[in-house]
Design a protein around this motif. Structure first.
Motif, PDB file in Angstrom:
ATOM      1  N   ARG A 214       8.514  17.364  39.903  1.00  0.00           N
ATOM      2  CA  ARG A 214       7.947  16.657  38.470  1.00  0.00           C
ATOM      3  C   ARG A 214       8.806  16.527  37.045  1.00  0.00           C
ATOM      4  O   ARG A 214       9.367  16.048  36.422  1.00  0.00           O
ATOM      5  CB  ARG A 214       6.560  16.069  38.198  1.00  0.00           C
ATOM      6  CG  ARG A 214       5.951  15.504  39.709  1.00  0.00           C
ATOM      7  CD  ARG A 214       4.166  16.012  39.509  1.00  0.00           C
ATOM      8  NE  ARG A 214       3.268  15.381  40.514  1.00  0.00           N
ATOM      9  CZ  ARG A 214       3.316  14.491  40.205  1.00  0.00           C
ATOM     10  NH1 ARG A 214       3.251  13.764  39.249  1.00  0.00           N
ATOM     11  NH2 ARG A 214       2.023  13.616  40.799  1.00  0.00           N
ATOM     12  N   GLY A 217      12.128  15.952  37.657  1.00  0.00           N
ATOM     13  CA  GLY A 217      12.508  14.810  37.020  1.00  0.00           C
ATOM     14  C   GLY A 217      12.164  13.961  36.161  1.00  0.00           C
ATOM     15  O   GLY A 217      13.091  13.357  35.182  1.00  0.00           O
ATOM     16  N   ARG A 221      15.647  12.897  33.423  1.00  0.00           N
ATOM     17  CA  ARG A 221      14.962  11.251  32.961  1.00  0.00           C
ATOM     18  C   ARG A 221      15.518  11.017  31.430  1.00  0.00           C
ATOM     19  O   ARG A 221      15.899  10.031  30.923  1.00  0.00           O
ATOM     20  CB  ARG A 221      13.560  10.907  32.925  1.00  0.00           C
ATOM     21  CG  ARG A 221      13.877  10.327  34.745  1.00  0.00           C
ATOM     22  CD  ARG A 221      12.100  10.194  34.925  1.00  0.00           C
ATOM     23  NE  ARG A 221      11.845   9.215  36.309  1.00  0.00           N
ATOM     24  CZ  ARG A 221      11.002   9.520  37.249  1.00  0.00           C
ATOM     25  NH1 ARG A 221       9.810   9.524  36.540  1.00  0.00           N
ATOM     26  NH2 ARG A 221      10.443   9.267  38.195  1.00  0.00           N
TER      27      ARG A 221
END
Length: 309
Positions: A214, A217, A221
């Motif tokens: 997580r 990511g 992003r």
């Protein structure tokens, strides 16, 4: 062992405001104090008052690496041994003036980096990181580039009591990285072969695999340049995702770093030409010269120059 653990890594940066935003809003650290161009950044799961210190400066550099010792007596004994061994001390043992206080001293390692060893530093109120919460739990390890990794390894083993855990090796280049430990974690420090002395990367432990992914990511992003990962190394058996911070320092998310039994552990030599050595999962791009160069970093301007604070 003389050293108990890795406390914090202190960086001087010209883009102070940008770095503060990166480490708090993107990387997941908590700013616990600001003082005259200094930012103290903590990991939520760690009792250390801070794991990264940023200092506003005209020039990028590594200010220092800080390690813990058991008590003030151990600090005094180490300082006396280093002085006898002609290691150059920056300051004699005494009360520390940075956040958390404590008792410690500073010296230059063989490559000119400033190293601090301290005891009795105040701890901070920390907490258990929740399931699914993708923020660093603690500072895991720091890897340093050196032009003579055997000499640098010998310095930390001889003077600070680090133990050798494993080696990365290549048939045409010889030894490329030494993993060194100061407690039962596979490594708190590693020495990598590089063209100059600099920070290779700083690594942060995440709660588990889900939180590690997580976090990876989230940083992707946010548009932060990813160098390599996600994957899982063989040496240390830990996961890896490497990114460049705004100043060009490599930062890593990791988890599940191996813990060793000193009585039975024997160091391995891992061939980097074996794809399993670099990434057991096979999910990261193969290691290449271009990837390796990203973590050579800039020449460190702080060699044998103590930081001002």
């Amino acid at each position: 062992m003389t050293i108990t653990h890795l406390r914090h890594v202190d960086l001087a940066v010209p883009d102070f405001a940008t770095q503060r935003r990166f480490y708090t809003e993107t990387w997941g650290l908590s700013e616990t104090g600001v003082d005259s161009g200094l930012s103290y950044l903590a990991a939520e799961g760690s009792p250390e008052r801070y794991v990264i210190r940023l200092r506003q400066a005209d020039e990028k550099r590594l200010d220092l690496i800080a390690f813990g010792a058991a008590d003030p007596a151990a600090v005094d004994a180490l300082a006396a041994r280093l002085a006898t061994a002609d290691v150059r001390l920056v300051a004699e043992p005494g009360p520390l003036q940075t956040a958390g206080g404590g008792y410690g001293f500073r010296f230059f390692d063989v490559d000119g980096r400033t190293v601090e060893v301290s005891a009795d530093v105040e701890v901070r109120a920390h907490r258990r990181v929740a399931e699914g919460e993708a923020v660093p739990v603690r500072l895991s390890h720091v890897v340093l580039n050196s032009t003579d990794i055997a000499r640098t390894r010998a310095f930390y083993e001889t003077h600070l009591g680090f133990r050798h855990s494993d080696t990365l090796w290549q048939s045409h280049m010889g030894d490329l990285m030494y993993f060194l430990r100061c407690n039962d974690w596979h490594h708190s420090l590693a020495i990598a072969a590089g063209p100059h002395a600099s920070v290779h990367h700083v690594s942060f432990e995440m709660r588990g695999l889900d939180e590690y992914m997580r976090g990876t990511g989230r940083v992707m992003r946010a548009g932060i340049k990813k160098i390599w990962g996600p994957g899982r190394h063989l040496a240390g058996n830990n996961t890896f995702s490497y990114f460049l911070d705004p100043s060009g320092n490599t930062m890593e998310y990791t988890t599940e770093l191996e813990r060793l039994d000193h009585d039975v552990w024997h160091p391995h030599v891992y061939d980097v030409d074996d794809p399993m050595t670099q990434d057991q999962w096979g999910t990261a791009d193969p290691m290449s010269e271009l990837i390796a160069k990203e973590s050579f970093n800039d020449v460190d301007r702080g060699a044998f120059v103590a930081p001002p604070v």
